[in-house]
Enzyme design. Structure first.
Site, PDB file in Angstrom:
ATOM      1  N   SER A 187     -38.264   3.004   7.434  1.00  0.00           N
ATOM      2  CA  SER A 187     -38.717   3.213   5.731  1.00  0.00           C
ATOM      3  C   SER A 187     -38.732   1.762   4.821  1.00  0.00           C
ATOM      4  CB  SER A 187     -38.469   4.163   4.367  1.00  0.00           C
ATOM      5  OG  SER A 187     -37.110   4.328   4.491  1.00  0.00           O
ATOM      6  N   LYS A 195     -41.317   1.816  -0.473  1.00  0.00           N
ATOM      7  CA  LYS A 195     -41.401   2.061  -2.179  1.00  0.00           C
ATOM      8  C   LYS A 195     -42.522   1.221  -3.053  1.00  0.00           C
ATOM      9  CE  LYS A 195     -38.012   4.740  -2.826  1.00  0.00           C
ATOM     10  NZ  LYS A 195     -38.127   6.053  -3.155  1.00  0.00           N
ATOM     11  N   GLU A 242     -36.361   4.752 -12.863  1.00  0.00           N
ATOM     12  CA  GLU A 242     -35.312   5.184 -12.320  1.00  0.00           C
ATOM     13  C   GLU A 242     -34.862   4.319 -11.017  1.00  0.00           C
ATOM     14  OE1 GLU A 242     -37.893   6.865 -11.356  1.00  0.00           O
ATOM     15  OE2 GLU A 242     -37.291   7.398  -9.140  1.00  0.00           O
TER      16      GLU A 242
END
Lengths: 268, 411
Positions: free
Chosen positions: B391, B102, B124
């Site tokens: 990830s 991210k 969010e």
């Protein structure tokens, strides 16, 4: 001419702005919301905006979100919405403007949705998450089924976009102002006057203004600069306050609209 | 990397989206008028920034010195032996600062926000990884951060809530609907509508209105730029299959992108199968969804016949979402990316298997990709190579994974 044009022409002849009410279909249930819409028509609303409840109403504030949630929990469906519209249409000739989201129209096909809504008595659609850039198919479906397509202009909308919006819009322009809701009346009028004047440079369509207007004084102030005054939350809050006794909701909403619309009576 | 990862090349993969933000039939800008002008401005600002060598080098530098790039390409030898099939490689995005891929996107968007003169950031978060990355980067840049998070997710990911607050972010719980990621996005969009003049919305996945799906993809493109070069170095060839989990789809599009024009490489996105493909029990949009419009774009959605969005379930908060990024929808229809799903149970098995065989605790989101990739590797012969995008790391999930497996942890 259609009902919307007729309404603005009549209001103009009476020397006043139109009172545009908003409540959510199915809040708190289908039959009661039809009674509420008819009470609004009797109480002095000139144009009835009908919110279509959506599970993800991202363009709505908390008051309308909760109304949509109540309506969906109360069992509101597409068929239920059509029933509400038919019942209201049978009881009043005032324009019905649906306030909806694209996915609700798209799910059963834009054409089929427009046909069904028109047949049930709707006059226009305001599709909150469909800007002109994405509206090609929807505009074609609206045109085919003789529904008018209302679009929003926001304070962030620059002049070139206002012109592009005006080109595709019909019925009226809905100007959503967020500035100075609780400010001094004179400030409110000055801010609004500038915004409305900018829109008028691009279109001959009537301009309605809404942003949480909740008192007769605000209704009067906005009515001085706009062709229509939209009142939503203040009415939805009355529905919410009466949800324990739905039988009283229509009467209470009718009383509220009489109080607010009094601000628009022609003054000598 | 000699050239910036932000510059489009001549290959077919760079032709999408079109100027209207469409990936074939999907994508677009289905947003309230209030957001149109800010989104168009954002698109212009991004287009300028991506071509600016100063912006490019700042982005590359922060990826290196703050996020910790490049991440490793790891041959999981013990696991490969255990599975008895194809070689399994892991792209170690879990090694990045704040624990997941991210941060690539957050660094890019924060640089862009600063360049645009915005002083307040909203975001969010589902699993809390995007919120944590946003909180960290905002602390680093001195930007005020407000993170919207569903209340159900705040319970599942209490550790991440604390981490965000520790770094100075304000975390606002969202109590509407099913109190997960979808509601957090609605609330962030409402905030943006109201505060757009000083606020930038760092959307955390390759989803929403144009330009987000494109921009977020570009910021994550570095994953496959690196993995392709690393794979060529390690194996002298490309992988046979690349596997990634798909919520909104940001780690997936980043880890697939450089392989899109390589027909020999099979690409598989793995969705959350939850408790099985029954209404409200999963988040596998390609298995149980239909095309519609939600939160800014046209794509595959989990919805009922009336167009109301359905509830979802996944053991992983980060995949618990009713819609999928529009670029994935396009490549699904085009047949270029295949999609499957892993159930909660399969995911928890993979979560444990990687922990035991390699001493690497994966995020529950990534464990969906692992579950699929392990099965594929076991089916394939030893001369094949499967690359799985790891990830994120699983530290945040230890508590909820233990609970899901019936283990009670007492503190």
């Amino acid at each position: 001419m259609g009902r919307i044009e007729d309404t603005f022409a009549r209001c103009k002849a009476e020397g006043r702005s139109a009172f545009v009410s908003y409540v959510c279909a199915g809040d708190p249930d289908g039959p009661t919301s039809a009674d509420i819409l008819l009470a609004l028509a009797r109480g002095g609303a000139d144009i009835l905006e009908v919110g279509v409840p959506f599970s993800d109403p991202l363009a709505d504030g908390l008051t309308n979100q909760l109304a949509a949630q109540r309506a969906l929990e109360g069992g509101m469906t597409h068929e239920g919405l059509l029933e509400v519209l038919r019942k209201v249409r049978a009881g009043t000739d005032k324009p019905l403007v649906l306030y909806t989201y694209y996915n609700l129209l798209f799910a059963r096909g834009l054409e089929a949705s427009c046909a069904a809504l028109k047949a049930a008595g709707a006059d226009a659609l305001l599709t909150l998450d469909c800007p002109p850039e994405e509206a090609g198919d929807l505009l074609a479906a609206c045109a085919k089924h003789k529904l008018q397509a209302i679009f929003i202009v926001a304070p962030t909308t620059p002049p070139a976009r206002i012109a592009a919006i005006a080109k595709v819009a019909s019925g009226f322009i809905y100007y959503v102002s967020r500035a100075g809701v609780t400010g001094e009346r004179s400030d409110l009028a000055a801010d609004l006057a500038a915004g409305v004047a900018e829109i008028r440079r691009h279109t001959a369509l009537p301009v309605c203004v809404g942003f949480g207007i909740s008192t007769p004084a605000q209704v009067r102030a906005v009515g001085e600069v706009a062709d229509g005054v939209v009142v939503g939350s203040a009415l939805v809050n009355v529905v919410a306050a009466n949800r324990a006794s739905p039988g009283k909701a229509a009467e209470a909403v009718g009383a509220k609209v009489r109080e607010l619309a009094a601000g628009l009576e022609r003054r000598p | 990397m000699a050239t910036s990862s932000l510059i489009p090349g001549p290959e077919p993969r760079f032709r999408l989206p079109d100027p209207r933000g469409r990936f074939g039939a999907y994508g677009g800008m289905f947003v309230p008028e209030t957001l149109m002008t800010p989104l168009l401005e954002l698109g212009r600002a991004y287009d300028e920034a991506r071509r600016d060598p100063v912006f490019q080098s700042e982005f590359a530098k922060l990826l290196r010195i703050y996020a910790g790039r490049p991440t490793g390409l790891y041959l999981a030898e013990s696991l490969t032996r255990h599975l008895g099939g194809a070689k399994v490689y892991l792209k170690r995005e879990d090694m990045l600062h704040t624990g997941a891929h991210k941060i690539n996107n957050v660094i890019g968007q924060a640089l862009l926000a600063r360049r645009m003169g915005k002083t307040r950031i909203i975001a969010e978060t589902g699993a809390g990884q995007h919120g944590t990355a946003t909180a960290a980067v905002c602390a680093r840049f001195g930007l005020k951060a407000v993170i919207y998070m569903g209340e159900a997710d705040m319970e599942r990911q209490a550790l991440n809530v604390y981490r965000m607050r520790l770094m100075g972010a304000e975390v606002r719980g969202v109590g509407a609907g099913q109190r997960t990621l979808k509601e957090a996005v609605n609330e962030a969009m409402r905030d943006w509508v109201t505060n757009v003049r000083d606020t930038h919305y760092i959307l955390g996945t390759a989803y929403g209105s144009h330009p987000y799906p494109m921009m977020v993809r570009d910021f994550h493109r570095i994953i496959s730029i690196e993995s392709k070069a690393q794979m060529l170095e390690a194996e002298g060839r490309l992988p046979d299959e690349v596997v990634a989990c798909v919520g909104g789809g940001s780690n997936a599009i980043g880890s697939f992108f450089e392989y899109l024009d390589e027909p020999s490489v099979r690409l598989t996105g793995v969705e959350a199968g939850g408790r099985g493909i029954r209404r409200g029990e999963h988040a596998a949009r390609f298995a149980g969804g239909r095309v519609g419009v939600l939160q800014g774009c046209m794509t595959y959605l989990l919805q009922d016949a009336e167009g109301q969005i359905e509830g979802t379930h996944s053991v992983s908060a980060g995949l618990d979402y009713a819609a999928v990024g529009p670029e994935h929808a396009h490549y699904h229809d085009a047949g270029r990316i295949g999609f499957g799903y892993a159930t909660d149970a399969e995911t928890l098995d993979a979560f444990q298997l990687l922990s035991r065989s390699e001493g690497i605790i994966p995020a529950l989101e990534s464990s969906h990709a692992l579950a699929w990739g392990f099965r594929r590797a076991a089916e394939l012969p030893a001369d094949k190579v499967v690359l799985i995008n790891l990830s994120g790391r699983g530290d945040k999930d230890v508590w909820s994974a233990a609970r899901a497996m019936g283990v009670e942890i007492k503190l």
